[in-house]
Write a protein that holds these residues in place. Structure first.
Motif, short mmCIF file in Angstrom:
data_model
loop_
_atom_site.label_atom_id
_atom_site.label_comp_id
_atom_site.label_asym_id
_atom_site.label_seq_id
_atom_site.Cartn_x
_atom_site.Cartn_y
_atom_site.Cartn_z
N ALA A 162 63.73 67.35 66.79
CA ALA A 162 64.77 67.04 65.81
C ALA A 162 66.13 67.65 66.15
CB ALA A 162 64.32 67.51 64.43
N GLY A 163 66.17 68.56 67.10
CA GLY A 163 67.44 69.19 67.46
C GLY A 163 67.64 70.50 66.73
N PRO A 164 68.77 71.16 66.99
CA PRO A 164 69.04 72.48 66.41
C PRO A 164 68.95 72.47 64.88
CG PRO A 164 70.64 71.96 68.11
CD PRO A 164 69.84 70.71 67.87
N ALA A 165 68.53 73.61 64.34
CA ALA A 165 68.38 73.76 62.90
C ALA A 165 68.56 75.23 62.54
CB ALA A 165 67.01 73.27 62.44
N THR A 166 68.84 75.49 61.28
CA THR A 166 68.92 76.86 60.80
C THR A 166 67.52 77.35 60.44
OG1 THR A 166 69.16 76.26 58.47
CG2 THR A 166 71.21 76.42 59.79
N THR A 167 67.39 78.65 60.29
CA THR A 167 66.12 79.23 59.85
C THR A 167 65.74 78.69 58.49
OG1 THR A 167 66.56 81.23 61.13
CG2 THR A 167 64.90 81.41 59.42
N ALA A 168 66.72 78.57 57.60
CA ALA A 168 66.45 78.04 56.25
C ALA A 168 65.97 76.59 56.31
CB ALA A 168 67.70 78.15 55.39
N ASP A 169 66.59 75.78 57.18
CA ASP A 169 66.15 74.39 57.34
C ASP A 169 64.69 74.33 57.80
OD1 ASP A 169 68.71 73.44 56.70
OD2 ASP A 169 69.32 73.29 58.81
N LEU A 170 64.37 75.15 58.80
CA LEU A 170 63.01 75.18 59.32
C LEU A 170 62.02 75.62 58.25
CD1 LEU A 170 63.74 76.77 62.80
CD2 LEU A 170 62.99 74.41 62.37
N ALA A 171 62.39 76.62 57.46
CA ALA A 171 61.52 77.12 56.39
C ALA A 171 61.25 76.00 55.38
CB ALA A 171 62.14 78.33 55.71
N ARG A 172 62.28 75.27 55.01
CA ARG A 172 62.11 74.16 54.07
C ARG A 172 61.18 73.10 54.64
NH1 ARG A 172 67.14 75.01 52.71
NH2 ARG A 172 68.04 73.65 54.29
N GLN A 173 61.38 72.75 55.89
CA GLN A 173 60.57 71.71 56.52
C GLN A 173 59.10 72.14 56.64
OE1 GLN A 173 62.87 71.32 60.07
NE2 GLN A 173 64.28 69.84 59.16
N GLU A 174 58.88 73.42 56.90
CA GLU A 174 57.52 73.92 57.04
C GLU A 174 56.92 74.36 55.70
OE1 GLU A 174 55.42 74.11 59.78
OE2 GLU A 174 56.92 72.85 60.75
N ALA A 218 67.40 80.36 71.04
CA ALA A 218 68.70 81.05 71.04
C ALA A 218 69.49 80.56 69.84
CB ALA A 218 69.45 80.75 72.33
N ARG A 219 70.34 81.44 69.34
CA ARG A 219 71.21 81.11 68.21
C ARG A 219 72.60 80.76 68.74
NH1 ARG A 219 69.22 83.29 63.18
NH2 ARG A 219 67.41 84.59 63.59
N SER A 220 73.23 79.83 68.03
CA SER A 220 74.63 79.51 68.32
C SER A 220 75.30 79.14 67.00
CB SER A 220 74.74 78.36 69.33
OG SER A 220 74.17 77.19 68.79
N PRO A 221 76.62 79.36 66.90
CA PRO A 221 77.31 79.03 65.65
C PRO A 221 77.27 77.53 65.37
CG PRO A 221 78.71 80.35 67.10
CD PRO A 221 77.50 79.97 67.89
N ASP A 222 77.12 77.19 64.11
CA ASP A 222 77.16 75.80 63.67
C ASP A 222 78.61 75.34 63.67
OD1 ASP A 222 77.15 73.36 62.32
OD2 ASP A 222 75.66 74.01 60.85
N PRO A 223 78.97 74.36 64.48
CA PRO A 223 80.37 73.94 64.55
C PRO A 223 80.89 73.34 63.23
CG PRO A 223 78.99 72.47 65.85
CD PRO A 223 78.12 73.59 65.38
N ARG A 224 79.97 72.90 62.37
CA ARG A 224 80.37 72.30 61.10
C ARG A 224 80.43 73.29 59.95
NH1 ARG A 224 75.77 68.50 60.61
NH2 ARG A 224 74.93 69.95 62.09
N MET A 230 74.10 79.82 61.56
CA MET A 230 73.67 79.88 62.96
C MET A 230 72.57 78.84 63.18
SD MET A 230 75.57 82.17 64.31
CE MET A 230 74.83 82.70 65.84
N LEU A 231 72.71 78.11 64.26
CA LEU A 231 71.71 77.11 64.62
C LEU A 231 70.78 77.66 65.68
CD1 LEU A 231 73.94 73.91 64.84
CD2 LEU A 231 72.39 74.58 62.99
N LEU A 232 69.53 77.30 65.57
CA LEU A 232 68.52 77.68 66.56
C LEU A 232 68.21 76.48 67.44
CD1 LEU A 232 66.16 79.40 64.03
CD2 LEU A 232 67.41 80.57 65.84
N ALA A 233 68.03 76.74 68.72
CA ALA A 233 67.65 75.69 69.66
C ALA A 233 66.74 76.31 70.71
CB ALA A 233 68.88 75.09 70.33
N PRO A 234 65.83 75.53 71.27
CA PRO A 234 64.97 76.07 72.32
C PRO A 234 65.77 76.39 73.58
CG PRO A 234 64.29 73.83 71.70
CD PRO A 234 65.53 74.15 70.95
#
Length: 144
Positions: free
Chosen positions: A47-59, A80-86, A91-95
């Protein structure tokens, strides 16, 4: 009548999935990804990068529980974390490359065992039924 059939299917699936989950857990070594780690990496990969909160909701778990899983993945160098440009503070997480490799090697080891078991126990028509059922089972799991 419809509810009775749905209950029978649910009970049978619960037994089957429980056995499958036990077999997967028993076949994975200590260096392999845990089930929660595998789910998070797989979700990020698909699904692409997501926040920890997004992942928690999905799971459907608490952000704290997801934070623990994410911290373990970060410690292993798999995300790895990177700033959300929007949104500046998120912070967004990505593999990472290592995370993608771990996902592929862990998934393929389990998929290889699944493949061997399918070929040993099912004919081509039965394998096709299971292939067709897989997206339905995933959709069902997401609704729980």
């Amino acid at each position: 009548m419809r509810r009775t059939k749905a209950y029978e299917v649910a009970a049978a699936m619960l037994m089957s999935v429980s056995l499958l989950k036990r077999r997967i857990r028993d076949s994975v070594d200590d260096a392999a990804l845990t089930s929660p780690e595998l789910r998070v990496l797989s979700r990020l990969d698909r699904a692409g990068p997501a926040t920890t909160a997004d992942l928690a909701r999905q799971e459907q778990i608490t952000p704290q529980a997801m934070g623990t899983t994410v911290a373990l993945l970060e410690k292993r160098g798999f995300v790895a974390r990177s700033p959300d440009p929007r949104h500046g503070r998120r912070m967004l997480l990505a593999p990472t490359r290592e995370g993608e490799e771990a996902l592929r090697s862990g998934s393929s080891a389990i998929a290889d065992r699944f493949t061997d078991a399918l070929l040993a126990a099912f004919d081509d028509d039965e394998i096709e039924v299971l292939r067709a059922a897989a997206p339905l089972i995933e959709r069902w799991a997401e609704r729980m």
